[in-house]
Write a protein that holds these residues in place. Structure first.
Motif, PDB file in Angstrom:
ATOM      1  N   ILE A   1      42.302  44.988  43.373  1.00 30.23           N
ATOM      2  CA  ILE A   1      41.257  45.137  42.370  1.00 30.23           C
ATOM      3  C   ILE A   1      41.413  46.471  41.655  1.00 30.23           C
ATOM      4  N   PHE A   2      41.590  46.389  40.345  1.00 27.31           N
ATOM      5  CA  PHE A   2      41.534  47.579  39.506  1.00 27.31           C
ATOM      6  C   PHE A   2      40.056  47.871  39.305  1.00 27.31           C
ATOM      7  N   SER A   3      39.558  48.940  39.945  1.00 26.66           N
ATOM      8  CA  SER A   3      38.127  49.089  40.205  1.00 26.66           C
ATOM      9  C   SER A   3      37.208  49.122  38.985  1.00 26.66           C
ATOM     10  N   PRO A   4      37.633  49.537  37.783  1.00 22.90           N
ATOM     11  CA  PRO A   4      36.679  49.405  36.675  1.00 22.90           C
ATOM     12  C   PRO A   4      36.291  47.965  36.378  1.00 22.90           C
ATOM     13  N   ILE A   5      37.092  47.003  36.864  1.00 22.95           N
ATOM     14  CA  ILE A   5      36.824  45.587  36.574  1.00 22.95           C
ATOM     15  C   ILE A   5      36.508  44.879  37.881  1.00 22.95           C
ATOM     16  N   GLN A   6      35.237  44.748  38.185  1.00 20.86           N
ATOM     17  CA  GLN A   6      34.806  44.136  39.434  1.00 20.86           C
ATOM     18  C   GLN A   6      34.683  42.614  39.313  1.00 20.86           C
ATOM     19  N   ASN A   7      34.537  42.139  38.098  1.00 20.88           N
ATOM     20  CA  ASN A   7      34.302  40.721  37.864  1.00 20.88           C
ATOM     21  C   ASN A   7      35.451  40.145  37.046  1.00 20.88           C
ATOM     22  N   TRP A   8      36.181  39.174  37.588  1.00 17.68           N
ATOM     23  CA  TRP A   8      37.293  38.558  36.870  1.00 17.68           C
ATOM     24  C   TRP A   8      36.724  37.407  36.037  1.00 17.68           C
ATOM     25  N   GLN A   9      36.785  37.556  34.735  1.00 16.93           N
ATOM     26  CA  GLN A   9      36.136  36.623  33.821  1.00 16.93           C
ATOM     27  C   GLN A   9      37.161  35.723  33.129  1.00 16.93           C
ATOM     28  N   PHE A  10      36.817  34.430  33.058  1.00 18.71           N
ATOM     29  CA  PHE A  10      37.726  33.446  32.465  1.00 18.71           C
ATOM     30  C   PHE A  10      36.948  32.518  31.547  1.00 18.71           C
ATOM     31  N   THR A  11      37.708  31.791  30.712  1.00 14.73           N
ATOM     32  CA  THR A  11      37.162  30.705  29.903  1.00 14.73           C
ATOM     33  C   THR A  11      37.969  29.457  30.207  1.00 14.73           C
ATOM     34  N   SER A  12      37.307  28.367  30.530  1.00 20.72           N
ATOM     35  CA  SER A  12      37.995  27.126  30.887  1.00 20.72           C
ATOM     36  C   SER A  12      38.493  26.423  29.638  1.00 20.72           C
ATOM     37  N   ALA A  13      39.262  25.345  29.852  1.00 21.57           N
ATOM     38  CA  ALA A  13      39.769  24.547  28.730  1.00 21.57           C
ATOM     39  C   ALA A  13      38.619  23.932  27.935  1.00 21.57           C
ATOM     40  N   GLU A  14      37.455  23.771  28.581  1.00 18.42           N
ATOM     41  CA  GLU A  14      36.272  23.218  27.907  1.00 18.42           C
ATOM     42  C   GLU A  14      35.399  24.314  27.311  1.00 18.42           C
ATOM     43  N   ASN A  15      35.953  25.553  27.239  1.00 18.29           N
ATOM     44  CA  ASN A  15      35.246  26.718  26.692  1.00 18.29           C
ATOM     45  C   ASN A  15      34.007  27.090  27.496  1.00 18.29           C
ATOM     46  N   CYS A  16      34.060  26.827  28.785  1.00 21.82           N
ATOM     47  CA  CYS A  16      32.990  27.265  29.672  1.00 21.82           C
ATOM     48  C   CYS A  16      33.354  28.630  30.264  1.00 21.82           C
ATOM     49  N   SER A  17      32.362  29.495  30.385  1.00 23.06           N
ATOM     50  CA  SER A  17      32.589  30.812  30.973  1.00 23.06           C
ATOM     51  C   SER A  17      32.565  30.702  32.493  1.00 23.06           C
ATOM     52  N   LEU A  18      33.560  31.292  33.109  1.00 23.38           N
ATOM     53  CA  LEU A  18      33.694  31.260  34.568  1.00 23.38           C
ATOM     54  C   LEU A  18      33.900  32.682  35.076  1.00 23.38           C
ATOM     55  N   ASP A  19      33.220  33.006  36.154  1.00 20.35           N
ATOM     56  CA  ASP A  19      33.372  34.326  36.775  1.00 20.35           C
ATOM     57  C   ASP A  19      33.891  34.153  38.194  1.00 20.35           C
ATOM     58  N   TYR A  20      34.782  35.071  38.571  1.00 19.86           N
ATOM     59  CA  TYR A  20      35.258  35.088  39.949  1.00 19.86           C
ATOM     60  C   TYR A  20      35.046  36.504  40.472  1.00 19.86           C
ATOM     61  N   LEU A  21      34.298  36.629  41.567  1.00 20.92           N
ATOM     62  CA  LEU A  21      34.021  37.935  42.158  1.00 20.92           C
ATOM     63  C   LEU A  21      34.952  38.141  43.344  1.00 20.92           C
ATOM     64  N   PRO A  22      36.022  38.898  43.159  1.00 18.60           N
ATOM     65  CA  PRO A  22      37.019  39.030  44.228  1.00 18.60           C
ATOM     66  C   PRO A  22      36.547  39.970  45.338  1.00 18.60           C
ATOM     67  N   GLN A  23      36.954  39.664  46.527  1.00 16.88           N
ATOM     68  CA  GLN A  23      36.794  40.569  47.652  1.00 16.88           C
ATOM     69  C   GLN A  23      38.123  41.275  47.843  1.00 16.88           C
ATOM     70  N   GLY A  24      38.163  42.560  47.563  1.00 13.84           N
ATOM     71  CA  GLY A  24      39.433  43.269  47.466  1.00 13.84           C
ATOM     72  C   GLY A  24      40.035  43.670  48.795  1.00 13.84           C
ATOM     73  N   ASP A  25      41.354  43.484  48.897  1.00 11.89           N
ATOM     74  CA  ASP A  25      42.105  44.010  50.032  1.00 11.89           C
ATOM     75  C   ASP A  25      42.663  45.398  49.696  1.00 11.89           C
ATOM     76  N   PHE A  26      42.729  45.693  48.396  1.00 12.66           N
ATOM     77  CA  PHE A  26      43.149  47.017  47.936  1.00 12.66           C
ATOM     78  C   PHE A  26      42.394  47.287  46.634  1.00 12.66           C
ATOM     79  N   ILE A  27      41.733  48.446  46.545  1.00 10.39           N
ATOM     80  CA  ILE A  27      40.936  48.793  45.378  1.00 10.39           C
ATOM     81  C   ILE A  27      41.334  50.182  44.903  1.00 10.39           C
ATOM     82  N   SER A  28      41.568  50.315  43.627  1.00 16.61           N
ATOM     83  CA  SER A  28      41.907  51.626  43.072  1.00 16.61           C
ATOM     84  C   SER A  28      41.555  51.667  41.591  1.00 16.61           C
ATOM     85  N   ASN A  29      41.233  52.867  41.100  1.00 16.45           N
ATOM     86  CA  ASN A  29      41.036  53.044  39.667  1.00 16.45           C
ATOM     87  C   ASN A  29      42.293  53.566  38.980  1.00 16.45           C
TER      88      ASN A  29
END
Length: 292
Positions: free
Chosen positions: A190-218
């Motif tokens: 996890i690149f620490s300024p970005i805690q929430n991995w944000q995506f858009t699906s093929a149907e243009n739906c917003s999707l969020d993935y909240l990762p649990q980091g094994d390594f975190i750094s800025n």
């Protein structure tokens, strides 16, 4: 001859050779000599000379009428350029993210700016932590992503494209994920300024993935290097990993989901903007639009 015509227009403003010499800081003999030479080149007298001052001849009046607007227009442009040249001098305190600005310097992004404006000194106050702009003095700031309501003037100058990447060896070990839930089995960086991995699906739906980091750094270099070494998947701005993707050191994952772009914003205090700051804003806006 153009310089002499310009001098002629200025003499007409003062209506006296003596006054013109005083106002222009030129010897009277020089003014007389140049006017005589101009009259000789034109083949016509420009002034009637008498004790009551200068009076234009017919030819002099015609030349003044024809040339004065153009001469004054050019003088106005030169005065503006001279003023801007003086405004260029000085310093700009620029607050921005260390990783992003460092990458721009590595890509020689600012070279043209410093070559064109050698008298502008930019004081780069950089940090990987997002400081509170209301608690510091600055002339210009860069912020990536969504903004809090700060009360500063804001200009969005671009968008950063993101990618979800992993090394080939990590994919060979865990297989290729089919959806966002499939990321759960992977170690994550996890690149620490970005805690929430944000995506858009093929149907243009917003999707969020909240990762649990094994390594975190800025620090972006640490995150990129560990991802290339196969220690986990990572969600990063494409500019940081484009070369590794091109060489096959990293693979992009989940092509059916588009990582959402993050805004690149410039902010500055609500007060008269110095010219030197304006040219830096324009430079960043124009160049980042072509590179990000």
């Amino acid at each position: 001859m153009l310089d002499d015509i310009s001098l002629f227009v200025k003499i007409c403003r003062y209506n006296s050779f003596n006054d013109a010499a005083h106002q222009l800081g030129m010897p009277l003999s020089t003014i007389s000599r140049r006017v005589n030479q101009l009259e000789k080149n034109l083949g016509s007298s420009l002034f009637f000379r008498d004790k009551n001052g200068l009076k234009l001849t017919v030819a002099g009046n015609e030349i003044l009428t024809a040339c004065q607007p153009s001469i004054e227009h050019v003088e106005g442009i030169l005065n503006t350029l001279d003023t801007k040249k003086n405004w260029d001098k000085g310093s700009i305190k620029f607050v921005g993210p260390t990783n992003f600005i460092s990458k721009l310097f590595a890509d020689q992004f600012f070279d043209d700016f410093f070559e064109e404006y050698p008298d502008i000194v930019v004081n780069f106050d950089l940090s990987n932590e997002r400081s509170n702009l209301n608690q510091q003095q600055f002339d210009l700031a860069m912020r990536l992503g969504d903004l809090e309501d700060s009360g500063f003037i804001c200009k969005t100058i671009g968008k950063m494209e993101f990618v979800l990447v992993a090394s080939p060896q990590l994919i060979s070990t865990h297989g290729s994920p089919k959806n966002l839930n499939g990321l759960d089995i992977f170690p994550k960086i996890i690149f620490s300024p970005i805690q929430n991995w944000q995506f858009t699906s093929a149907e243009n739906c917003s999707l969020d993935y909240l990762p649990q980091g094994d390594f975190i750094s800025n620090n972006i270099d640490l995150c990129v290097n560990r991802t290339i070494a196969g220690h986990g998947i990572c969600y990063l701005a494409k500019q940081y990993v484009a070369d590794a993707i091109a060489t096959g050191e990293l693979l992009t994952l989940l092509p059916q989901y588009r990582p959402r772009r993050r805004l690149i914003n410039l902010l500055w205090p609500s007060k008269p903007l110095p010219y030197r700051t304006r040219v830096l804003i324009d430079y960043l806006a124009n160049k980042l639009a072509k590179t990000i």
